[in-house]
Design a protein around this motif. Structure first.
Motif, PDB file in Angstrom:
ATOM      1  N   LEU A   9       0.837  -1.194   0.000  1.00  0.00           N
ATOM      2  CA  LEU A   9       0.000   0.000   0.000  1.00  0.00           C
ATOM      3  C   LEU A   9       0.872   1.243   0.000  1.00  0.00           C
ATOM      4  O   LEU A   9       1.854   1.318   0.735  1.00  0.00           O
ATOM      5  CB  LEU A   9      -0.901   0.016   1.240  1.00  0.00           C
ATOM      6  CG  LEU A   9      -1.744   1.263   1.471  1.00  0.00           C
ATOM      7  CD1 LEU A   9      -2.865   1.346   0.445  1.00  0.00           C
ATOM      8  CD2 LEU A   9      -2.318   1.251   2.884  1.00  0.00           C
ATOM      9  N   LYS A  10       0.494   2.214  -0.817  1.00  0.00           N
ATOM     10  CA  LYS A  10       1.171   3.509  -0.831  1.00  0.00           C
ATOM     11  C   LYS A  10       0.102   4.579  -0.692  1.00  0.00           C
ATOM     12  O   LYS A  10      -0.841   4.629  -1.485  1.00  0.00           O
ATOM     13  CB  LYS A  10       1.943   3.707  -2.123  1.00  0.00           C
ATOM     14  CG  LYS A  10       2.735   5.005  -2.182  1.00  0.00           C
ATOM     15  CD  LYS A  10       3.373   5.238  -3.546  1.00  0.00           C
ATOM     16  CE  LYS A  10       4.437   4.221  -3.817  1.00  0.00           C
ATOM     17  NZ  LYS A  10       5.201   4.543  -5.057  1.00  0.00           N
ATOM     18  N   THR A  48      -2.469  -5.999  10.722  1.00  0.00           N
ATOM     19  CA  THR A  48      -2.858  -5.661   9.352  1.00  0.00           C
ATOM     20  C   THR A  48      -1.720  -4.995   8.580  1.00  0.00           C
ATOM     21  O   THR A  48      -1.550  -5.236   7.400  1.00  0.00           O
ATOM     22  CB  THR A  48      -4.078  -4.715   9.370  1.00  0.00           C
ATOM     23  OG1 THR A  48      -5.100  -5.287  10.179  1.00  0.00           O
ATOM     24  CG2 THR A  48      -4.632  -4.482   7.985  1.00  0.00           C
ATOM     25  N   PHE A  49      -0.936  -4.161   9.238  1.00  0.00           N
ATOM     26  CA  PHE A  49       0.111  -3.373   8.592  1.00  0.00           C
ATOM     27  C   PHE A  49       1.495  -3.790   9.089  1.00  0.00           C
ATOM     28  O   PHE A  49       1.717  -3.930  10.291  1.00  0.00           O
ATOM     29  CB  PHE A  49      -0.075  -1.874   8.906  1.00  0.00           C
ATOM     30  CG  PHE A  49      -1.309  -1.282   8.305  1.00  0.00           C
ATOM     31  CD1 PHE A  49      -1.248  -0.609   7.094  1.00  0.00           C
ATOM     32  CD2 PHE A  49      -2.537  -1.380   8.942  1.00  0.00           C
ATOM     33  CE1 PHE A  49      -2.388  -0.063   6.534  1.00  0.00           C
ATOM     34  CE2 PHE A  49      -3.678  -0.836   8.394  1.00  0.00           C
ATOM     35  CZ  PHE A  49      -3.601  -0.172   7.184  1.00  0.00           C
ATOM     36  N   SER A  50       2.434  -3.955   8.144  1.00  0.00           N
ATOM     37  CA  SER A  50       3.822  -4.241   8.512  1.00  0.00           C
ATOM     38  C   SER A  50       4.751  -3.440   7.595  1.00  0.00           C
ATOM     39  O   SER A  50       4.324  -2.929   6.559  1.00  0.00           O
ATOM     40  CB  SER A  50       4.113  -5.744   8.397  1.00  0.00           C
ATOM     41  OG  SER A  50       3.936  -6.183   7.069  1.00  0.00           O
ATOM     42  N   ASN A  51       6.001  -3.337   7.991  1.00  0.00           N
ATOM     43  CA  ASN A  51       7.009  -2.608   7.205  1.00  0.00           C
ATOM     44  C   ASN A  51       6.536  -1.196   6.863  1.00  0.00           C
ATOM     45  O   ASN A  51       6.645  -0.754   5.722  1.00  0.00           O
ATOM     46  CB  ASN A  51       7.370  -3.375   5.930  1.00  0.00           C
ATOM     47  CG  ASN A  51       7.863  -4.766   6.221  1.00  0.00           C
ATOM     48  OD1 ASN A  51       8.642  -4.965   7.158  1.00  0.00           O
ATOM     49  ND2 ASN A  51       7.410  -5.742   5.453  1.00  0.00           N
ATOM     50  N   VAL A  52       6.022  -0.487   7.848  1.00  0.00           N
ATOM     51  CA  VAL A  52       5.473   0.856   7.637  1.00  0.00           C
ATOM     52  C   VAL A  52       6.620   1.868   7.559  1.00  0.00           C
ATOM     53  O   VAL A  52       7.488   1.909   8.437  1.00  0.00           O
ATOM     54  CB  VAL A  52       4.494   1.239   8.769  1.00  0.00           C
ATOM     55  CG1 VAL A  52       3.942   2.641   8.546  1.00  0.00           C
ATOM     56  CG2 VAL A  52       3.365   0.224   8.867  1.00  0.00           C
ATOM     57  N   GLU A 104       4.134   4.138   3.166  1.00  0.00           N
ATOM     58  CA  GLU A 104       4.038   2.840   2.512  1.00  0.00           C
ATOM     59  C   GLU A 104       4.011   1.746   3.560  1.00  0.00           C
ATOM     60  O   GLU A 104       4.591   1.896   4.641  1.00  0.00           O
ATOM     61  CB  GLU A 104       5.221   2.610   1.566  1.00  0.00           C
ATOM     62  CG  GLU A 104       5.242   3.559   0.384  1.00  0.00           C
ATOM     63  CD  GLU A 104       6.288   3.191  -0.643  1.00  0.00           C
ATOM     64  OE1 GLU A 104       6.315   2.023  -1.073  1.00  0.00           O
ATOM     65  OE2 GLU A 104       7.076   4.082  -1.002  1.00  0.00           O
ATOM     66  N   ALA A 105       3.336   0.646   3.233  1.00  0.00           N
ATOM     67  CA  ALA A 105       3.255  -0.492   4.152  1.00  0.00           C
ATOM     68  C   ALA A 105       2.852  -1.735   3.376  1.00  0.00           C
ATOM     69  O   ALA A 105       2.251  -1.650   2.299  1.00  0.00           O
ATOM     70  CB  ALA A 105       2.233  -0.216   5.257  1.00  0.00           C
TER      71      ALA A 105
END
Length: 176
Positions: A9-10, A48-52, A104-105
């Motif tokens: 996601l961006k 839900t979100f990683s590598n943010v 981004e994530a």
């Protein structure tokens, strides 16, 4: 459209300043933008979100969620009459004046709660004291410190909202 989707996601947030006024600078009439600092906050759960990552802001993780705050100062670069060459020189000295941010994530089963954006006008009250690139850099560092305080407060707010949600669930169960 994104609900339930997985992938990279961006999110790009572009701030636009439409508030101009005419002021007298060194005896000349100049059009300058009203100085705003725009800040957008998001609370993103780790399940839900990683590598943010974020380019103009901070990401703070408390183990269960990422608290993301991005910021920009739309119109400030134009008001300071910084052209591309001046900006390149300023960047060499560690100064940037962002007007947007990009987060981004990696996302699994996308869902997102609210995002919050605020416009702050009082953070730039000391602009009269900015006389060179070094004092501009110092002011931007102070802004970053203030953003970190906002992130810390957002974490406290998220904890309070979670406690409230748990309390409402208990109350509803008790009422039933």
């Amino acid at each position: 459209e994104l609900k339930g989707k997985s992938g990279h996601l961006k999110i790009q947030v572009q701030y636009t300043n439409n508030e101009k006024k005419t002021v007298t600078v060194d005896g000349k009439e100049e059009e300058v933008y009203t100085p705003f600092v725009m800040m957008t906050g998001m609370i993103l759960p780790n399940e839900t979100f990683s590598n943010v990552t974020i380019d103009n802001g901070k990401v703070i993780s408390d183990g269960s969620r990422n608290i993301v705050v991005g910021f920009g100062m739309p119109g400030l670069k134009d008001s300071l009459d910084l052209d591309e060459e001046t900006t390149k020189e300023a960047e060499d000295k560690g100064v940037t004046i962002p007007e947007n941010f990009e987060m981004e994530a990696d996302v699994t089963d996308f869902t997102m709660s609210s995002t919050f954006t605020v416009a702050l006008t009082d953070l730039l009250d000391d602009m009269d004291n900015i006389i060179d690139v070094d004092s501009l850099k110092d002011s931007l560092n102070e802004l970053e410190d203030a953003a970190l305080e906002l992130v810390s407060g957002s974490g406290t707010l998220a904890d309070g909202a979670s406690t409230l949600a748990d309390g409402v669930s208990s109350y509803t169960a008790g009422a039933d």
